[in-house]
Design a protein around this motif. Structure first.
Motif, PDB file in Angstrom:
ATOM      1  N   UNK A   1       0.817  -1.214   0.000  1.00  0.00           N
ATOM      2  CA  UNK A   1       0.000   0.000   0.000  1.00  0.00           C
ATOM      3  C   UNK A   1       0.853   1.268   0.000  1.00  0.00           C
ATOM      4  N   UNK A   2       1.923   1.244   0.765  1.00  0.00           N
ATOM      5  CA  UNK A   2       2.796   2.423   0.825  1.00  0.00           C
ATOM      6  C   UNK A   2       3.456   2.700  -0.515  1.00  0.00           C
TER       7      UNK A   2
ATOM      8  N   UNK B   1      -4.349   6.966   5.591  1.00  0.00           N
ATOM      9  CA  UNK B   1      -5.377   6.345   6.448  1.00  0.00           C
ATOM     10  C   UNK B   1      -5.652   4.881   6.116  1.00  0.00           C
ATOM     11  N   UNK B   2      -5.399   4.492   4.867  1.00  0.00           N
ATOM     12  CA  UNK B   2      -5.696   3.108   4.490  1.00  0.00           C
ATOM     13  C   UNK B   2      -4.477   2.198   4.636  1.00  0.00           C
TER      14      UNK B   2
ATOM     15  N   UNK C   1      -5.296  15.084   7.168  1.00  0.00           N
ATOM     16  CA  UNK C   1      -4.570  14.000   7.832  1.00  0.00           C
ATOM     17  C   UNK C   1      -4.852  13.984   9.313  1.00  0.00           C
ATOM     18  N   UNK C   2      -4.664  12.825   9.903  1.00  0.00           N
ATOM     19  CA  UNK C   2      -4.697  12.765  11.357  1.00  0.00           C
ATOM     20  C   UNK C   2      -3.326  12.457  11.917  1.00  0.00           C
ATOM     21  N   UNK C   3      -2.307  12.608  11.070  1.00  0.00           N
ATOM     22  CA  UNK C   3      -0.931  12.415  11.523  1.00  0.00           C
ATOM     23  C   UNK C   3      -0.441  13.716  12.149  1.00  0.00           C
ATOM     24  N   UNK C   4      -0.604  13.810  13.453  1.00  0.00           N
ATOM     25  CA  UNK C   4      -0.293  15.074  14.122  1.00  0.00           C
ATOM     26  C   UNK C   4       1.200  15.372  14.154  1.00  0.00           C
TER      27      UNK C   4
END
Ligand code: ADP
Ligand code: MG
Length: 257
Positions: free
Chosen positions: A156-157, A182-183, A210-213
């Motif tokens: 996926x990456x 996210x996936x 994004x939720x990558x803080x």
């Protein structure tokens, strides 16, 4: 009229409804040239819809949305708006790259073919030139050895890095990312964020949902918290994360940790 001072993106009270449901209720924000804005907010707050408006996938109902000084999808004459000719809209859209949560690669084409497709069809690049450019871009995202692989043979990456190279092959002036990691399995998130950080360091203007803080804190110039179709709070990521002004932001961030 554009100049170095014109922001790359300017949203002025942008509204969007689906039927009776108001999804964007007056979004105002600016993204400066060469700057990275991270958009965060609960599911359903309108983040994807906002990105899709920038990229002509949805039509703004009210308010004004500009990319590089140009009104998106419309021309303004006096106080009236007229829809842009589809050809002119397509031209605007060509300059914007978008990367989705699900990579949307063509499964029956190799990595290289995925990357050269749009430059040849849309930009009318000669095949040789497109191939050379695609090889450069794939090397840049760390996939020089995967040019002949098919998407299903990649992690996926790796697929997401192909999707980024594919978007870059159109020489976009703006890149939009909608939850690009996210996936992915957690161990693959870092390699995609590293590519995005490299892009940002190279001066690309980016809007990233994004939720990558950690990414937001270290890479973004601006962090925007959306909730219920409005911008609740925006500012320097370190400041917003360390000391949010609004209680809704505080609650959202505390739930993330
Ligand atoms: P987010 O990306 O922040 O999770 P979205 O922009 O995807 O939010 O969605 C915001 C709201 O708009 C949701 O309630 C969603 O169901 C609704 N919505 C999004 N796209 C459509 C559509 N094409 N038709 C109807 N409702 C939609
Ligand atoms: Mg979304």
């Amino acid at each position: 009229m554009t100049s170095v001072e014109t922001p790359m993106v300017r949203a002025d009270r942008v509204c969007k409804s689906f039927g009776a449901v108001k999804v964007l209720k007056g979004i105002s924000l600016e993204v400066g040239r060469g700057q990275v804005t991270c958009l965060i907010g609960p599911s359903g707050s309108g983040k994807s819809t906002f990105l899709r408006c920038i990229n002509h996938l949805e039509r703004v109902d009210a308010g004004r949305l500009y990319v590089d000084g140009d009104l998106v999808g419309y021309v303004e004459r006096g106080s009236k708006l007229y829809e842009l000719h589809p050809r002119a809209a397509a031209k605007q859209r060509r300059d914007i790259g978008m990367v989705f949560q699900h990579f949307n690669l063509f499964p029956h084409r190799t990595v290289l073919e995925n990357v050269i497709e749009a430059p040849i069809l849309v930009k009318k690049l000669k095949r040789d030139e497109a191939v050379e450019k695609a090889r450069d871009l794939l090397a840049r995202v760390g996939l020089a050895d995967k040019v002949d692989a098919y998407p299903a043979q990649l992690s996926g990456g790796q697929q997401q890095r192909v999707a980024i190279a594919r978007a870059l092959a159109m020489d976009p002036k703006l890149m939009l990312f909608d939850e690009p990691t996210s996936a992915l399995d957690p161990e693959l998130v870092g390699e995609v964020l590293a590519v995005m950080r490299d892009l940002a360091d190279g001066g690309m203007t980016m809007v990233v949902v994004t939720h990558e803080m950690g990414f937001a804190r270290e890479v973004a110039d601006q962090l925007v918290f959306m909730d219920g179709g409005v911008v609740v709070e925006a500012g320097d990521p370190r400041q917003v994360l360390a000391d949010p002004k609004e209680s809704r932001t505080r609650e959202f961030l505390s739930r993330l940790l």
